[in-house]
Design an enzyme around this catalytic site. Structure first.
Site, short mmCIF file in Angstrom:
data_model
loop_
_atom_site.label_atom_id
_atom_site.label_comp_id
_atom_site.label_asym_id
_atom_site.label_seq_id
_atom_site.Cartn_x
_atom_site.Cartn_y
_atom_site.Cartn_z
N LEU A 50 36.65 39.82 36.63
CA LEU A 50 35.53 40.71 36.96
C LEU A 50 34.19 39.99 37.15
O LEU A 50 33.16 40.42 36.64
CB LEU A 50 35.38 41.82 35.89
CG LEU A 50 36.60 42.68 35.65
CD1 LEU A 50 37.33 42.23 34.39
CD2 LEU A 50 36.25 44.15 35.53
N CYS A 105 42.06 47.30 36.14
CA CYS A 105 42.19 45.84 36.26
C CYS A 105 43.27 45.38 35.26
O CYS A 105 43.20 45.73 34.08
CB CYS A 105 40.87 45.14 35.99
SG CYS A 105 41.05 43.35 36.12
N GLY A 218 47.46 48.43 48.71
CA GLY A 218 48.48 47.54 48.13
C GLY A 218 49.36 47.00 49.24
O GLY A 218 50.29 47.69 49.68
#
Ligand code: RRO
Length: 279
Positions: A50, A105, A218
């Site tokens: 991040l 995440c 994705g």
């Protein structure tokens, strides 16, 4: 990508219909030590950690970009409801067209999955953010859970405007010579072509069980990939790793490939494709 105005401007110039920012948190964050990104046989494995300049500084990047007129979707991550509300409020003030709550995440300690696995907490976060801002709120969900539909439904109960599926799939790569995981963080998130069947399955399952729109992401690299996601029930799609494989012109290329396929197969509108695989 999309940590600064320059990279976002480039995606806008290359034909992206909207831009999702790098996920932004309360404080500047350096991210993990290198290596943070590996190219594997069938996709990319990352543990960036991040990295971002923090919400205060990030306002300048969005302001620089506002001239481009491409809608900006402000992606945010927080450790609790208060942080998500504060971040979303700032994103709205900066002029974002929507916010995306990143609760998925795969390797963010305290953030990410810790938040995105707890349906009660997720619903509270989403409803609190919704009460505070006026722009649409999207929730990005993780495939690294037992039941992704339950998570999407919790977001819907919190009044989310759309679900974004999926974030990366948790993975690892070991270097045989040193008998060690290569990423400094050891585990990472796998993206790119290899995860497309996982994303398509998640979108299909979610679309069948929520009323709000689903945004598919994705492994989308070609027009055919995007169409597959539409047929699974996605109303829109996001592209990330394919920028690495096909360059930033991928946005225009994918749009052209979708148009050609639709002409060849007698489809007039994208909406005619959305959810076609459910009929
Ligand atoms: O920054 C990252 O390491 C990262 C994030 Br925020 C995310 O949502 N998904 C991912 O694979 N990596």
């Amino acid at each position: 990508m999309d940590e600064d105005a320059g990279s976002m401007q480039r995606m806008s110039d290359c034909g992206a219909g909207a831009i999702v920012t790098k996920s932004i948190g309360m404080q500047p964050k350096e991210g993990y030590a290198n290596p943070t990104l590996l190219e594997l046989e069938f996709g990319l494995l990352n543990a960036m950690g991040l990295p971002n300049p923090g919400i205060e500084l990030y306002g300048q990047e969005i302001k620089k970009l506002k001239k481009s007129k491409t809608p900006i979707i402000g992606s945010i991550f927080g450790a609790n409801t208060k942080e998500f509300v504060a971040l979303a409020t700032k994103m709205e003030q900066y002029g974002a067209a929507a916010v995306e709550l990143n609760v998925s995440c795969p390797h963010a300690k305290r953030y990410g999955l810790e938040v995105g696995c707890d349906t009660t907490l997720l619903q509270t976060i989403v409803s609190s953010v919704k009460k505070q801002i006026h722009i649409p709120v999207f929730v990005k969900v993780s495939p690294n859970v037992v039941n992704i539909v339950e998570i999407a439904q919790a977001a819907e109960k919190g009044n989310a405007d759309a679900i974004v599926a999926i974030n990366t799939v948790k993975g690892m790569k070991i270097d045989l010579e040193i008998a060690q995981p290569i990423l400094a963080n050891k585990t990472g998130g796998y993206s790119g072509k290899a995860i497309k069947p996982i994303g398509v399955r998640c979108v299909y399952d979610i679309a069948q069980n929520v009323k709000i729109p689903v945004i598919g992401v994705g492994g989308i690299t070609t027009g055919d990939d995007a169409i597959e996601y539409f047929m699974a029930g996605a109303s829109a799609v996001q592209i990330g790793s394919a920028v690495y494989y096909r360059g930033p012109d991928v946005f225009k290329s994918v749009c052209n490939e979708i148009s050609v396929w639709m002409d060849d197969h007698g489809y007039k509108k994208i909406t005619d494709l959305v959810g076609a695989a459910h009929q």
